[in-house]
Structures are given as structure tokens and as C-alpha cells.
Design a protein around this motif. Sequence first.
Motif, PDB file in Angstrom:
ATOM      1  N   GLU A 198      21.011 -65.754 -14.697  1.00  0.00           N
ATOM      2  CA  GLU A 198      21.037 -66.695 -13.560  1.00  0.00           C
ATOM      3  C   GLU A 198      22.201 -66.335 -12.624  1.00  0.00           C
ATOM      4  O   GLU A 198      23.294 -66.060 -13.080  1.00  0.00           O
ATOM      5  CB  GLU A 198      21.222 -68.118 -14.119  1.00  0.00           C
ATOM      6  CG  GLU A 198      21.278 -69.221 -13.093  1.00  0.00           C
ATOM      7  CD  GLU A 198      19.988 -69.349 -12.305  1.00  0.00           C
ATOM      8  OE1 GLU A 198      18.947 -69.615 -12.928  1.00  0.00           O
ATOM      9  OE2 GLU A 198      20.027 -69.143 -11.073  1.00  0.00           O
TER      10      GLU A 198
ATOM     11  N   LYS B 101      22.996 -73.780 -10.872  1.00  0.00           N
ATOM     12  CA  LYS B 101      21.874 -73.729 -11.816  1.00  0.00           C
ATOM     13  C   LYS B 101      22.365 -73.271 -13.191  1.00  0.00           C
ATOM     14  O   LYS B 101      21.913 -73.764 -14.214  1.00  0.00           O
ATOM     15  CB  LYS B 101      20.791 -72.773 -11.301  1.00  0.00           C
ATOM     16  CG  LYS B 101      19.875 -73.416 -10.275  1.00  0.00           C
ATOM     17  CD  LYS B 101      18.713 -72.490  -9.948  1.00  0.00           C
ATOM     18  CE  LYS B 101      18.057 -72.910  -8.642  1.00  0.00           C
ATOM     19  NZ  LYS B 101      17.269 -71.814  -8.052  1.00  0.00           N
TER      20      LYS B 101
ATOM     21  N   GLN C  54      22.063 -75.245 -16.681  1.00  0.00           N
ATOM     22  CA  GLN C  54      21.406 -74.621 -17.834  1.00  0.00           C
ATOM     23  C   GLN C  54      22.315 -74.675 -19.079  1.00  0.00           C
ATOM     24  O   GLN C  54      21.864 -75.028 -20.174  1.00  0.00           O
ATOM     25  CB  GLN C  54      21.080 -73.157 -17.483  1.00  0.00           C
ATOM     26  CG  GLN C  54      20.096 -72.508 -18.444  1.00  0.00           C
ATOM     27  CD  GLN C  54      19.905 -71.013 -18.190  1.00  0.00           C
ATOM     28  OE1 GLN C  54      20.776 -70.354 -17.615  1.00  0.00           O
ATOM     29  NE2 GLN C  54      18.782 -70.478 -18.614  1.00  0.00           N
TER      30      GLN C  54
END
Lengths: 81, 81
Positions: free
Chosen positions: A48, A53, A57
Amino acid sequence: MKATVHVTLKNGVLDPQGKAVQNALSGLNFSGIEDVRQGKFIELELSETDPEKAHAQVEDMCKKLLTNTVIENYTIEIIKE
Amino acid sequence: MKATVHVTLKNGVLDPQGKAVQNALSGLNFSGIEDVRQGKFIELELSETDPEKAHAQVEDMCKKLLTNTVIENYTIEIIKE
């Protein structure tokens, strides 16, 4: 993107591992050690690329697997490259 | 005075614990996890008030008990209050 997670026992939760280390240090003649707490340090390498994000996660991973939220706290750090 | 120690496996040393975490995360449908390494995080509460002496003391503890310097690296941080 790299992320690190520190997992520590909550205050008030007994830490037998830390106590064992403390006793072993005393046995080696180290003095003035008032307390020892031992936690975990996890380094994750993620594909990622978006920091937000990635944070979300890793937070999800902590809740589902990496930590026991009843007795442990965690802090997440995202390391931007 | 508070000190923290991060103990991590040296590069190239196999980390079965990290691999187990990585596999477990994959099993929970987390994707894009390239690598997981797990280390230790130790918090020490010392009665020593001189930061340099505290650092030397903790360094000595690392060499004698807290880490296996053949396969592990450590970093010490002294937290001034």
C-alpha cells in the motif's frame, strides 16, 4: 511502505515476563531497576502506498490478530519513504 | 528515568514468528503484506538520574541479558522526564 506497531500491556496488567527480566537483572547485580515491562515490536512491509489507507489497514490487523485489546495497547507508526 | 530498548533480528536471520504472523494475516484476507518481522520492546524504569550513566547501564544490560548479539540488534532510547 513500512509500518511499525508497538504492543504493550495495559497499566495494571501483570507482566510476568517483565518481572522475570527484572529479577534476572537483579541477579546480575544491576541495581536501581524499579520496573521492567516487556512488549512486542512488529515491523510490517506493505505494498500500500497511501499512508492513510496503510494506517487503516494496520489498525484493522491490530484489532483482528496482532493485539489482545482487552489487556494490550498498541501504537501504529507509518514510515514514509 | 525511563529507558526503552528495541530488540530486532539482524537482516538475514530467519524470523519464524514474523512469518507465522504474515501467514495468519494472509489467512484473514489481508493482502499486500510483503514482510513481517517481530521483535521485542522493553521499557525500563531506572532510579539513575544521569542520562549518560543510564544509557551505559542499559547498554550493559543488553549485552549481558536482554539481547543475543549474535543474531539480534538493539537500539536504546533514554527518555528524559
